[in-house]
Design an enzyme around this catalytic site. Structure first.
Site, PDB file in Angstrom:
ATOM      1  N   ASN A 168      -7.712  -2.429  14.239  1.00 12.36           N
ATOM      2  CA  ASN A 168      -9.122  -2.589  13.865  1.00 12.36           C
ATOM      3  C   ASN A 168      -9.311  -3.766  12.901  1.00 12.36           C
ATOM      4  OD1 ASN A 168      -7.986  -1.613  11.536  1.00 12.36           O
ATOM      5  ND2 ASN A 168      -9.352   0.147  11.308  1.00 12.36           N
ATOM      6  N   GLU A 176      -9.702  -1.362   5.257  1.00 11.77           N
ATOM      7  CA  GLU A 176     -10.316  -1.039   6.537  1.00 11.77           C
ATOM      8  C   GLU A 176     -11.623  -1.830   6.695  1.00 11.77           C
ATOM      9  OE1 GLU A 176      -8.612   0.488   8.577  1.00 11.77           O
ATOM     10  OE2 GLU A 176      -7.562   2.227   7.768  1.00 11.77           O
ATOM     11  N   ASP A 206       0.824  -1.196   0.000  1.00 12.57           N
ATOM     12  CA  ASP A 206       0.000   0.000   0.000  1.00 12.57           C
ATOM     13  C   ASP A 206       0.865   1.256   0.000  1.00 12.57           C
ATOM     14  OD1 ASP A 206       0.921  -0.469   2.613  1.00 12.57           O
ATOM     15  OD2 ASP A 206      -1.049  -1.051   3.340  1.00 12.57           O
ATOM     16  N   HIS A 220      -7.541  -4.259  10.136  1.00 15.42           N
ATOM     17  CA  HIS A 220      -7.230  -4.013   8.733  1.00 15.42           C
ATOM     18  C   HIS A 220      -6.056  -4.882   8.279  1.00 15.42           C
ATOM     19  CE1 HIS A 220      -4.523  -0.302   9.740  1.00 15.42           C
ATOM     20  NE2 HIS A 220      -3.737  -1.327   9.496  1.00 15.42           N
TER      21      HIS A 220
END
Ligand code: F6R
Length: 262
Positions: A132, A139, A63, A134
């Site tokens: 979280n 996400e 990413d 991800h």
């Protein structure tokens, strides 16, 4: 899926490097998927010590932030240049990061997906996990079959990554990320996780339902996943093992099912 518990982050790096080294030794033209963030850094440091011939190895980053100027020290292009290309002595022409400063980031994302395919796909993809859930920058809410695309970073992710920037406001709001479907096409996945603060999400991802609510749960759908957790991260995962001394813990596939996703 196999799960190894090791003592600390340095040990996780050593074990992770061993998996990468095995792939590189067996195929000098291997395509590696590389992650940024803190988790993989001990892996790169340890792999550098192997002194492997890597001139033909190709690498794709997971990413990149959208909107940082080219050359920004916290752009993943620069992090990969410092921590991966430089440290491992790779040919820079063989190392690819999504173009987060492109005039048309959506187009850059499609081009990146095509470039991975043109290389024949990724042989082994190194991964970290966000608090979280991800995976890369997919996400919560990301479709489990998503492709490389522009994604909006969750506020929690921006807060976590603020440690790399002068001010939390400087953390970009968008990124280009390999999709979950893209990641699942890698032939082998290697997840490295450190710290007790990741124990709960790691346990949820590997043993809970497969759902867009926890993108990393998609790992349960891949046939060849190795997870290396330090003692803190693995605290909820059952008995500890160390490669070479005992069989790894096999983690069963979780319940099927998907949530809504982009
Ligand atoms: C980085 C990436 C992210 C990180 C995750 C964990 O390329 O894709 O998913 O792996 O945010 O980051 P650390 O390792 O810093 O806790």
């Amino acid at each position: 899926m196999e799960f190894f518990t090791v003592q600390d982050a340095a040990a996780a790096g050593a074990v992770g490097a061993g998996f990468l080294a095995a792939v590189i030794r067996s195929n000098p033209d291997a395509v590696l998927g590389v992650a940024t963030g803190g988790s993989p850094l001990p892996v790169y440091r340890s792999l550098a010590g192997y002194g492997l011939e890597m001139s033909r190895i190709r690498c794709f980053a997971l990413d990149e932030y959208v909107g940082l100027p080219a050359g920004h020290p916290e752009s993943y292009a620069e992090v990969v240049r410092r921590e991966v290309t430089g440290r491992l002595g790779l040919n820079p022409a063989n190392v690819f990061v999504p173009d987060g400063s492109a005039a048309d980031p959506e187009r850059a994302a499609c081009d990146y997906e095509a470039a991975i395919a043109a290389c024949g796909g990724i042989d082994i993809q190194l991964l970290g996990i966000g608090h979280n859930g991800h995976l890369a920058f997919n996400e919560p809410g990301s479709a489990l079959d998503s492709r490389t695309r522009v994604e909006v970073l969750a506020e929690r992710t921006r807060q976590a990554n603020a440690r790399y920037f002068d001010s939390p406001r400087d953390v970009p709001e968008r990124c280009i990320t390999q999709g979950l479907g893209t990641i699942l096409e890698a032939r082998q996945l290697l997840l490295v996780v450190h710290g007790a603060d990741k124990a709960e999400i790691l346990h949820r991802a590997l043993t809970g339902p497969v759902s867009a609510d926890c993108p990393a749960s998609v790992l349960q759908r891949h046939p060849h996943v190795t997870v290396i957790g330090d003692e803190g991260a693995a605290a909820l995962m059952g008995r500890a093992t160390t490669p070479g001394t005992a069989a790894p813990v096999a983690v069963g596939a979780g319940a099927a099912g998907t949530g809504p996703g982009r």
